[in-house]
Write an enzyme that holds these catalytic residues in place. Sequence first.
Site, PDB file in Angstrom:
ATOM      1  N   LEU A  87       0.857  -1.186   0.000  1.00 16.13           N
ATOM      2  CA  LEU A  87       0.000   0.000   0.000  1.00 16.13           C
ATOM      3  C   LEU A  87       0.894   1.236   0.000  1.00 16.13           C
ATOM      4  O   LEU A  87       1.393   1.668   1.037  1.00 16.13           O
ATOM      5  CB  LEU A  87      -0.928  -0.004   1.215  1.00 16.13           C
ATOM      6  CG  LEU A  87      -1.875  -1.197   1.334  1.00 16.13           C
ATOM      7  CD1 LEU A  87      -2.760  -1.042   2.559  1.00 16.13           C
ATOM      8  CD2 LEU A  87      -2.723  -1.356   0.082  1.00 16.13           C
ATOM      9  N   ASP A  88       1.093   1.799  -1.180  1.00 19.86           N
ATOM     10  CA  ASP A  88       2.009   2.927  -1.318  1.00 19.86           C
ATOM     11  C   ASP A  88       1.463   4.172  -0.617  1.00 19.86           C
ATOM     12  O   ASP A  88       0.310   4.561  -0.806  1.00 19.86           O
ATOM     13  CB  ASP A  88       2.235   3.234  -2.805  1.00 19.86           C
ATOM     14  CG  ASP A  88       3.126   4.439  -3.009  1.00 19.86           C
ATOM     15  OD1 ASP A  88       4.306   4.361  -2.612  1.00 19.86           O
ATOM     16  OD2 ASP A  88       2.630   5.457  -3.508  1.00 19.86           O
TER      17      ASP A  88
END
Length: 317
Positions: free
Chosen positions: A244-245
């Site tokens: 999850l950037d």
Amino acid sequence: MMKSSSKVSQLIKDDIQSKIIQIYKSVDPEINTFYYTRKINELIKDFNKNVKLGKKEDICSEKTILLISYADNLKIKGEKNTLNIFNTFFKKRLKQNFNCIHFLPFFPSSSDSGFAVKDHNVIDKRFGNWDHIKRLSKDANIMADIVINHASSKGVWFKNFLKNKDPGKDYFFSVDRKFNTKKVIRPREHPLLQKFKMYDSQKKLWCTFSPDQVDLNFKNPDVLIDFVKIMMTFISKGISIFRLDAVAFIWKKSGTTCLNLTQTHEIIKLLRDIAAKTGFSYEEINVWLFIIIQPSLIFLFFILWRIERKKNLILKK
């Protein structure tokens, strides 16, 4: 066994509702949390009805070795589909050493080396298509980025946002003069708030990373629903690990650092619970289908590629 599985299923279903309430209760009492809980459960039901997933070996162990690469790190002059080129090279030279591949964003993008995503649902045609990822997933566990904090200013969501149309209406985070940004923590120096011309006015939009990467508005539950759909698309295409950037930045609250807020953690937990419902028992999911938030990775790809290239040059001589 069936009773145990049913109990786990009900617990997760109840937990989804409690997390939705926890996330949105302070935003707007008018938000129908029951509607969004039902919507998520319907997505899970449809997914499990239409997508059949095979079992995977454990990826989280002392034997796990992860390779990180862009989708186009390997190129052959005159050939397209760089993922196909990568697949051939991986099978021949790397498969015996690596059991996990992390591909950095391979979607249509407008900047920041792929991290200004226009559309998570398709692969940039320069790299290939989802079939290439599915084929690779048979030889290794595939990890991919969900760029969850922001989206490209050139993408469909943002273009629709400016016109007040769906999908995209109210999808991006805007602020007024009352919002206190003094304590905000972020890793860039450009002005945080950027002015954009809307269909009927001008708005200041939140841009943590660049003016081309506009922060999404997770206070709108429809944004969350779309990322649930994106995650399910990834799973159906053979991806078993998600990074999850920039997830720490997704929730904003006036007067705070806007970093790692409570709602952010609840959203991560919610996505984890939803992943646990997509075709596997809770125990199996715990082993291999999981979310990486801030991975610590060793970049070996270029070293191996340079060694291989040197070998070929020596052999040619």
